[in-house]
Every structure is written in structure tokens, then in C-alpha cells.
Design an enzyme around this catalytic site. Structure first.
Site, PDB file in Angstrom:
ATOM      1  N   ASP A  91      90.923  59.495  85.321  1.00 56.31           N
ATOM      2  CA  ASP A  91      90.434  60.549  86.211  1.00 56.31           C
ATOM      3  C   ASP A  91      90.804  60.193  87.645  1.00 56.31           C
ATOM      4  O   ASP A  91      90.390  59.159  88.157  1.00 56.31           O
ATOM      5  CB  ASP A  91      88.917  60.672  86.072  1.00 56.31           C
ATOM      6  CG  ASP A  91      88.315  61.790  86.908  1.00 56.31           C
ATOM      7  OD1 ASP A  91      89.064  62.525  87.588  1.00 56.31           O
ATOM      8  OD2 ASP A  91      87.081  61.923  86.882  1.00 56.31           O
ATOM      9  N   ASP A 128      89.830  58.953  98.520  1.00 55.77           N
ATOM     10  CA  ASP A 128      88.654  58.437  99.231  1.00 55.77           C
ATOM     11  C   ASP A 128      88.375  56.996  98.841  1.00 55.77           C
ATOM     12  O   ASP A 128      87.984  56.175  99.682  1.00 55.77           O
ATOM     13  CB  ASP A 128      87.425  59.295  98.924  1.00 55.77           C
ATOM     14  CG  ASP A 128      87.531  60.688  99.524  1.00 55.77           C
ATOM     15  OD1 ASP A 128      88.243  60.861 100.530  1.00 55.77           O
ATOM     16  OD2 ASP A 128      86.892  61.617  98.985  1.00 55.77           O
ATOM     17  N   SER A 146      89.089  54.055  84.937  1.00 52.90           N
ATOM     18  CA  SER A 146      87.815  53.759  84.292  1.00 52.90           C
ATOM     19  C   SER A 146      86.926  54.991  84.219  1.00 52.90           C
ATOM     20  O   SER A 146      87.001  55.880  85.056  1.00 52.90           O
ATOM     21  CB  SER A 146      87.092  52.637  85.043  1.00 52.90           C
ATOM     22  OG  SER A 146      86.854  53.012  86.387  1.00 52.90           O
TER      23      SER A 146
END
Length: 115
Positions: free
Chosen positions: A63, A69, A102
Site C-alpha cells: 500500500d 509523507d 507492510s
């Protein structure tokens, strides 16, 4: 300045990341750092004519939400801790790479990222 490839190309109107970085650097204050996050290609930084590139490790991407960020947090944290530009880029890449590989999210500490 922390931008991704698409942002740097769109803002500058240039066709390559390198040309975009030069365009941005010319408009920045002396000593400013232009960082371009390049996804699977890692990250590059330009400061006063110096170019630094850190490749990204090969990871199984789960993902990518928030990858930029997360990079920013690792990079800025290392820079504020006194890391060199190259080590700060390395930290940002390491933290973001661990995060996108993860689920639930796993982050590495700056100590681990700088090894």
C-alpha cells in the site's frame, strides 16, 4: 522543497526530473535543498549544484498511501538529527520503503534506517 516527480514536472513545465530540479533550484534561496521523491527509483536531492541520489530497495509493495509523507518524516527527522544530505535521503527512503511493504503499517526507527 519536497516534491514527487509529477509535482516537480508539473510545476516546472520541464520534461525530465533533472531539468525540473534545475528549474526549481534556480528559483529557491541559496543553500535550499530540492528533494524529488522518485517512487521505486528512490529519491534525489539538489543543493548548490551538488546532486545526491539514493536508490530504493526492492520491496513487495502492499500500500503506497502516505508514502510521500512517510518519506518526509524520515528525511526531515534525520536532517534535524544532523545527518548528511545523503544519509537523510537514505533514512527517508528506508522509512517509506518499510511502510509501503507492510500491513498493518510497520515503520523503522531512524537508527535502523541509517544503518
Amino acid at each position: 522543497m519536497l516534491l514527487n516527480e509529477i509535482e516537480s514536472l508539473s510545476l516546472s513545465g520541464e520534461q525530465t526530473v533533472e531539468a525540473a530540479a534545475m528549474w526549481l533550484a534556480k528559483r529557491a534561496k541559496p543553500g535550499a535543498i530540492v528533494v524529488i521523491k522518485r517512487g521505486g527509483d528512490g529519491a534525489s536531492a539538489w543543493r548548490d549544484g551538488e546532486v545526491t541520489h539514493v536508490p530504493a530497495p526492492a520491496v513487495a509493495v502492499i500500500d503506497t498511501t502516505g508514502a510521500g509523507d512517510t518519506f518526509n518524516a524520515g528525511y526531515l527527522g534525520a536532517l534535524l538529527d544532523g545527518a548528511t544530505l545523503e544519509d537523510a535521503l537514505r533514512a527517508g527512503v528506508a522509512v517509506a520503503s518499510a511502510a509501503i511493504a507492510s500491513s498493518p503499517r510497520r515503520y523503522v526507527s531512524l537508527d535502523v534506517a541509517l544503518r
